[in-house]
Design a protein around this motif. Structure first.
Motif, PDB file in Angstrom:
ATOM      1  N   THR A  25      47.913  -5.985 -12.432  1.00 20.04           N
ATOM      2  CA  THR A  25      46.934  -5.571 -11.590  1.00 20.04           C
ATOM      3  C   THR A  25      47.235  -6.107 -10.123  1.00 20.04           C
ATOM      4  O   THR A  25      47.692  -7.155  -9.966  1.00 20.04           O
ATOM      5  N   ALA A  26      46.732  -5.217  -9.240  1.00 14.88           N
ATOM      6  CA  ALA A  26      47.124  -5.528  -7.899  1.00 14.88           C
ATOM      7  C   ALA A  26      45.951  -5.867  -7.382  1.00 14.88           C
ATOM      8  O   ALA A  26      45.875  -6.483  -6.038  1.00 14.88           O
ATOM      9  N   VAL A  27      44.626  -5.847  -7.792  1.00 14.40           N
ATOM     10  CA  VAL A  27      43.536  -6.145  -7.512  1.00 14.40           C
ATOM     11  C   VAL A  27      43.163  -7.643  -7.545  1.00 14.40           C
ATOM     12  O   VAL A  27      42.688  -8.169  -6.600  1.00 14.40           O
ATOM     13  N   TYR A  28      43.489  -8.209  -8.422  1.00  8.81           N
ATOM     14  CA  TYR A  28      43.369  -9.757  -8.589  1.00  8.81           C
ATOM     15  C   TYR A  28      44.392 -10.448  -9.193  1.00  8.81           C
ATOM     16  O   TYR A  28      45.284  -9.968  -9.673  1.00  8.81           O
ATOM     17  N   LYS A  29      44.457 -11.666  -8.968  1.00  8.85           N
ATOM     18  CA  LYS A  29      45.467 -12.881  -9.238  1.00  8.85           C
ATOM     19  C   LYS A  29      44.740 -13.972  -9.621  1.00  8.85           C
ATOM     20  O   LYS A  29      43.718 -14.419  -8.766  1.00  8.85           O
TER      21      LYS A  29
END
Length: 165
Positions: free
Chosen positions: A112-116
């Motif tokens: 995901t590029a939304v959360y890390k």
């Protein structure tokens, strides 16, 4: 709890008013002309002063006791407020986790590029000193579920504390 604090406050006020009235009665007695006093009343008057002193001491003790009760009630109320604030913070965190879980469900990628999820040393948190990061949406979703369970348990514990105290 607030009702108890109010009751104690009212009792404290009544005790203070009683003390004031006793003090005024003592002053009024002292203001009366000496002519009206009878010689036989002199020993009684001495007892009256002692009884007024005793009454004043008892009232002062009552005021002190009520003040301590009031302080204890206020401390208990402040503790409950703190517990309630902590509960609210956990509920807000739960809401944010729900939003994050919903966003992750809408994605269809592996990463995901939304959360890390970042693991870094605390001293270097602002810089790029990550030990490792997780951006796999399935792992993040599992982490969110785990955290939601833990937060829900904590909310329940705090609610039990609020109820039991």
């Amino acid at each position: 709890m607030e009702k108890e604090v109010k009751t104690i406050g009212e009792e404290l006020t009544k005790a203070v008013e009683t003390m004031k009235e006793a003090g005024k009665a003592g002053k009024e007695t002292a203001k009366q002309p000496v002519k009206e006093e009878k010689p036989a009343d002199t020993p009684t008057k001495g007892k009256g002063k002692n009884s007024k002193k005793n009454e004043a001491a008892k009232l002062q003790e009552e005021i002190n006791r009520k003040t301590k009760e009031l302080e204890k009630c206020l401390a208990d109320l402040e503790r409950k407020k703190e517990i309630s604030r902590n509960r609210t913070a956990f509920i807000n965190a739960m809401d944010k986790l729900d939003e994050a879980a919903d966003k992750l469900k809408q994605e269809d990628t592996f990463e995901t590029a939304v959360y890390k999820l970042r693991f870094a040393e605390a001293s270097g948190y602002g810089s790029n000193s990550d030990i490792f990061t997780i951006s796999n949406r399935f792992l993040l979703a599992e982490f969110i579920k785990f955290m939601q369970k833990k937060i829900q348990q904590k909310i329940e514990e705090l609610e039990q504390l609020l109820i039991s105290e």
